[in-house]
Scaffold this active site. Structure first.
Site: not given
Length: 300
Positions: A229, A258, A277
């Site tokens: 994270r 994001e 991601h």
């Protein structure tokens, strides 16, 4: 029980229809991106549970979801999208899914590590722009890899790294042991690691874990890999360490915002490798993820 898949994009709708069984609870599937908070009460009306892949679930918006009893979050990082304890107070249970992508994320971590060590992204980008950039790479065989946090993903990273001839150190908040892995104090890990890979869950205790002070304790010239994270790392301090050369390279799959905005400072640094991601995104992991979510729904 009736459920709603809020945001089945990026092929997840197809995965759902591939793994769902006739005996699973009835579900409707929305192939939409992130749902605006003000739409949540209306969309979830009449449903007992929802699948959430990447939609923010603010507590105030969820207060209006009066019939909803369960949120099944598709992954482990629910705290990046909601406040689980606050939802529980509203009578909405929050379920997370562990283990579905251990191998997928571990392989992505290893790929980022090697790409960072050899400067692959910089050479690739240079050639696409018509430039011939040759980077001075780093051999990782015999080097020390430090794992911050040691769950299923880190165990897989350790397995692969040991097979490539790396020395593996680890630090975990609770005592653990693993064959071929030396568990050490955090100060020792930071001082000795030539590659540091983050594998902590994000919570109030770990937010900002790798701050300026801890980055300053890293072995000079280390590579940082983060597939966990973004909020585990002080982004401003990390960029300062990259600019100064204290960090040789950062290889990142997760970001504070994001999708990463165009022109973000991270995109301007030559010693950064970026991926969107996607560490968990393999057909094998996606099938397992949705099937595990459906199994949770069956048990509600």
């Amino acid at each position: 029980m009736r459920g709603l898949f809020l945001d089945a994009v990026d092929d997840l709708a197809g995965v759902f229809h591939r793994v769902v069984r006739p005996t699973d609870p009835a579900m409707d599937v929305l192939e939409r991106g992130e749902i605006p908070p003000e739409e949540l009460p209306g969309l979830t009306a009449g449903y007992d549970f929802i699948f959430d892949d990447h939609t923010q679930l603010p507590t105030e918006a969820m207060r209006g979801c009066r019939g909803l009893k369960h949120v099944i979050f598709l992954g482990t990082g629910a705290r990046s999208y909601m406040h689980p304890e606050q939802l529980v107070e509203l009578g909405i249970g929050v379920h997370i899914i562990k283990g579905y992508g251990d191998t997928a994320v571990a392989e992505h971590s290893i790929a980022l590590m090697w790409a960072a060590a050899r400067g692959l992204a910089r050479m690739d980008g240079g050639m696409r722009a018509g430039n011939w950039i040759r980077t001075e790479g780093l051999e990782l065989t015999g080097k020390t890899l430090g794992l911050v946090g040691f769950g299923g993903i880190a165990a897989e990273v350790a397995r692969i790294a040991r097979g490539s001839g790396m020395r593996v150190l680890a630090w975990n908040r609770t005592p653990k042991s693993a064959q071929g892995v030396s568990f050490v104090e955090l100060d020792t890990l930071l001082a000795e690691s030539q590659v540091l890979s983050l594998h902590l869950l994000l919570n109030d205790e770990t937010r900002g874990f790798l701050d300026a002070e801890r980055l300053g304790r890293l072995r000079p010239g280390a590579i940082l890999v983060n597939t966990a994270r973004a909020a585990l790392v002080d982004e401003v301090a990390m960029m300062a360490a990259l600019r100064s050369g204290r960090l040789r390279h950062a290889a990142l799959d997760v970001f504070d915002t994001e999708p990463l905005p165009a022109g973000h400072p991270l995109t301007t640094l030559a010693n950064v490798t970026l991926s969107a991601h996607s560490g968990f995104r393999t057909p094998e992991a996606s099938d397992k993820l949705i099937r595990m979510a459906l199994d949770i729904a069956c048990g509600l």
